[in-house]
Scaffold this active site. Structure first.
Site, PDB file in Angstrom:
ATOM      1  N   THR A   8       0.847  -1.192   0.000  1.00 32.01           N
ATOM      2  CA  THR A   8       0.000   0.000   0.000  1.00 32.01           C
ATOM      3  C   THR A   8       0.880   1.238   0.000  1.00 32.01           C
ATOM      4  OG1 THR A   8      -1.712   1.227   1.217  1.00 32.01           O
ATOM      5  CG2 THR A   8      -0.173  -0.019   2.549  1.00 32.01           C
ATOM      6  N   PRO A  11       0.305   5.086   4.590  1.00 29.90           N
ATOM      7  CA  PRO A  11       0.880   4.721   5.889  1.00 29.90           C
ATOM      8  C   PRO A  11      -0.178   4.533   6.970  1.00 29.90           C
ATOM      9  CG  PRO A  11       1.389   7.026   5.339  1.00 29.90           C
ATOM     10  CD  PRO A  11       0.719   6.420   4.140  1.00 29.90           C
ATOM     11  N   GLU A  37      -4.837   0.813 -10.385  1.00 35.33           N
ATOM     12  CA  GLU A  37      -6.202   0.703  -9.870  1.00 35.33           C
ATOM     13  C   GLU A  37      -7.167   0.579 -11.032  1.00 35.33           C
ATOM     14  OE1 GLU A  37      -7.742   2.520  -6.555  1.00 35.33           O
ATOM     15  OE2 GLU A  37      -5.861   2.513  -5.444  1.00 35.33           O
ATOM     16  N   ASP A  65      -8.552  -2.456  -0.806  1.00 34.59           N
ATOM     17  CA  ASP A  65      -9.126  -1.263  -1.400  1.00 34.59           C
ATOM     18  C   ASP A  65     -10.308  -0.870  -0.539  1.00 34.59           C
ATOM     19  OD1 ASP A  65      -8.498   0.341  -3.847  1.00 34.59           O
ATOM     20  OD2 ASP A  65     -10.678   0.240  -3.994  1.00 34.59           O
ATOM     21  N   ARG A 168     -11.868  -1.457   8.252  1.00 36.51           N
ATOM     22  CA  ARG A 168     -10.566  -2.139   8.110  1.00 36.51           C
ATOM     23  C   ARG A 168     -10.400  -3.184   9.210  1.00 36.51           C
ATOM     24  NH1 ARG A 168      -8.267   1.830   7.343  1.00 36.51           N
ATOM     25  NH2 ARG A 168      -8.394   1.556   5.101  1.00 36.51           N
TER      26      ARG A 168
END
Ligand code: ITT
Length: 214
Positions: A8, A11, A37, A65, A168
């Protein structure tokens, strides 16, 4: 410990995933690479294309994503969340919502890949869009997203609180359970998170085998 490389550029995503996965015995490493993407309507397609585009890394590779889906805007910015935020910031979104319902869902699709096999995990958190940005924690849309049951944005809440209920967290907990060979792909207290099929975990005997990408 299981080593997993998270690819990714973000951060904030990495920090959160590392914290969430640590209790599952996952040592998360960061490969800061921009992946192509795919222009697609569905986060799953975008995430799977990202995973397929990773080359030259051994062992478990993780990508994800994510996006913010506002119901009264037919899911916008959704798959365009990163692009929209980078170009426009919060202003136009807050303006669009001045006279519209503010309900939204944050969604995260994580894809864990090893060689040619991969597995997809989805996490969601419902909430509303705040009238104005508030808070210093987190990243991205955190200053304008108020999770259901709270009166503060993700950016105002302590990071540990966000990591207990975010989209997440709900996806990564399933990644952790899967890697631990644990009993479930459903996150504790997640309510809205689900496996790729939307069904409960497969029986223990069938776990540990990652599906082949289509
Ligand atoms: P990658 O390199 O992983 O693609 P990215 O930041 O471009 O990183 P996405 O393409 O998944 O990530 O875009 C997601 C957008 O949604 C991006 O603007 C993020 O900042 C935002 N976002 C994702 N998760 C978030 C969270 O937990 N809190 C706030 N904003 C978030």
């Amino acid at each position: 410990m299981v080593d997993v490389t998270f690819v990714t550029t973000n951060p904030g995503k990495f920090r959160e995933a590392r914290t969430i996965l640590r209790p599952y015995g996952v040592r998360l490493r960061w490969a800061r690479r921009t992946l192509p993407e795919l222009q697609a309507e569905d986060l799953r397609d975008v995430a799977r294309a990202k995973a397929a585009a990773v080359h030259g890394l051994r062992g478990y590779v993780l990508v994800e994503d994510s996006g913010l889906f506002v119901r009264s805007l037919q899911g916008f910015p959704g798959v365009y969340s990163a692009h929209f935020l980078k170009i426009w910031g919060f202003g136009p979104l807050l303006e669009l919502l001045r006279r519209r319902p503010r309900a939204a869902v944050f969604r995260c699709v994580a894809v864990l890949r090893k060689g040619r096999s991969s597995r997809t995990f989805v996490g969601e958190t419902a909430g509303t869009i705040a009238r104005r940005p508030a808070g210093e924690h987190g990243f991205g849309y955190d200053p304008i997203f108020v999770p259901t049951g709270f009166h503060a944005t993700f950016a105002e809440l302590p990071p540990a609180t966000k990591n207990g209920l975010s989209h997440r967290a709900r996806a990564m907990v399933q990644v952790g359970e899967y890697l631990r060979g644990g009993p479930t792909v459903r996150a504790p207290a997640a309510g809205r998170s689900r496996s790729r099929s939307g069904r409960a975990a497969p029986p223990a005997a069938s776990r540990g085998v990652m599906s082949r990408p289509a």
